[in-house]
Design a protein around this motif. Structure first.
Motif, short mmCIF file in Angstrom:
data_model
loop_
_atom_site.label_atom_id
_atom_site.label_comp_id
_atom_site.label_asym_id
_atom_site.label_seq_id
_atom_site.Cartn_x
_atom_site.Cartn_y
_atom_site.Cartn_z
N ASP A 36 0.83 -1.20 0.00
CA ASP A 36 0.00 0.00 0.00
C ASP A 36 0.87 1.26 0.00
OD1 ASP A 36 -2.38 -1.52 0.20
OD2 ASP A 36 -2.25 -1.52 2.41
N GLN A 37 1.91 1.23 0.82
CA GLN A 37 2.78 2.40 0.92
C GLN A 37 3.56 2.61 -0.36
OE1 GLN A 37 2.38 4.40 3.47
NE2 GLN A 37 3.74 5.86 2.52
N CYS A 38 3.97 1.54 -1.01
CA CYS A 38 4.67 1.65 -2.28
C CYS A 38 3.75 2.25 -3.35
CB CYS A 38 5.19 0.29 -2.71
SG CYS A 38 6.25 0.36 -4.17
N LEU A 39 2.50 1.84 -3.37
CA LEU A 39 1.54 2.41 -4.31
C LEU A 39 1.35 3.91 -4.05
CD1 LEU A 39 -1.12 -0.44 -4.46
CD2 LEU A 39 0.46 0.26 -6.28
N LYS A 40 1.33 4.30 -2.78
CA LYS A 40 1.23 5.72 -2.42
C LYS A 40 2.46 6.47 -2.92
CE LYS A 40 -0.53 9.33 -0.38
NZ LYS A 40 -1.59 10.06 -1.06
N LEU A 41 3.62 5.85 -2.80
CA LEU A 41 4.85 6.46 -3.30
C LEU A 41 4.78 6.68 -4.81
CD1 LEU A 41 7.80 7.41 -3.01
CD2 LEU A 41 8.46 5.00 -3.20
N VAL A 42 4.28 5.69 -5.53
CA VAL A 42 4.15 5.83 -6.99
C VAL A 42 3.22 6.99 -7.33
CG1 VAL A 42 3.31 4.67 -9.08
CG2 VAL A 42 4.76 3.43 -7.46
N GLN A 43 2.13 7.12 -6.58
CA GLN A 43 1.21 8.24 -6.78
C GLN A 43 1.94 9.57 -6.57
OE1 GLN A 43 -2.04 8.33 -3.98
NE2 GLN A 43 -2.80 10.28 -4.73
N GLU A 44 2.72 9.65 -5.50
CA GLU A 44 3.44 10.89 -5.21
C GLU A 44 4.50 11.18 -6.27
OE1 GLU A 44 2.30 12.94 -3.17
OE2 GLU A 44 1.13 11.74 -1.77
N VAL A 45 5.16 10.15 -6.78
CA VAL A 45 6.15 10.34 -7.85
C VAL A 45 5.45 10.86 -9.11
CG1 VAL A 45 7.77 9.15 -9.40
CG2 VAL A 45 7.83 8.71 -6.94
N GLY A 46 4.24 10.38 -9.35
CA GLY A 46 3.46 10.90 -10.48
C GLY A 46 3.17 12.38 -10.32
N GLU A 47 2.82 12.80 -9.12
CA GLU A 47 2.58 14.22 -8.85
C GLU A 47 3.86 15.02 -9.03
OE1 GLU A 47 0.55 14.75 -5.11
OE2 GLU A 47 -0.98 13.28 -5.65
N LEU A 48 4.99 14.45 -8.62
CA LEU A 48 6.28 15.10 -8.81
C LEU A 48 6.55 15.30 -10.30
CD1 LEU A 48 9.09 16.12 -7.94
CD2 LEU A 48 9.79 13.71 -7.78
N SER A 49 6.33 14.26 -11.08
CA SER A 49 6.53 14.34 -12.52
C SER A 49 5.63 15.41 -13.13
CB SER A 49 6.24 12.98 -13.16
OG SER A 49 6.33 13.07 -14.57
N ASP A 50 4.39 15.47 -12.70
CA ASP A 50 3.43 16.45 -13.21
C ASP A 50 3.92 17.88 -12.90
OD1 ASP A 50 0.79 17.01 -14.43
OD2 ASP A 50 0.31 17.80 -12.44
N SER A 51 4.39 18.09 -11.68
CA SER A 51 4.89 19.41 -11.30
C SER A 51 6.09 19.80 -12.15
CB SER A 51 5.26 19.45 -9.82
OG SER A 51 4.11 19.35 -9.01
#
Length: 112
Positions: A36-51
């Protein structure tokens, strides 16, 4: 604030401890899986990429990734300090070349 990180040796480890305490108070460490935490990390990395793609400041996104990694490390019985030290010891003597903006290890350049 960045001066505190460089001038006060214990400032960053204290932040990691505060993140773990925050996560424990919200049952994020025992109440979720590392998957679950790894999936959350992937979500946050996606937001980083978007920014980054939108030329927005990545400060919040980078911080969120570090929070996710800190929780994941704790779930695995590790500390961020241990993980960072392990990674640094792995790379400290690494040699390589920049190719099209990507660091390629010398060992990956040799034909096998």
């Amino acid at each position: 604030m960045s001066n505190l990180i460089y001038t006060h040796n214990h400032y960053v480890p204290r932040l990691f401890s505060k993140i773990v305490e925050w996560a424990q108070d919200r049952n994020l460490i025992n109440g979720a899986t590392s998957k679950d935490q790894c999936l959350k990390l992937v979500q946050e990395v996606g937001e980083l990429s978007d920014s980054l793609c939108k030329k927005k400041s990545p400060i919040d996104d980078i911080g969120d990734c570090i929070v996710c990694l800190t929780i994941l490390a704790e779930q695995q019985g590790l500390t961020m300090q241990e993980c960072i030290e392990h990674a640094y010891n792995d790379i400290k003597d690494r040699k390589g070349t920049m190719i099209d903006g990507v660091f390629v290890k010398d060992s990956d350049l040799t034909l096998k």
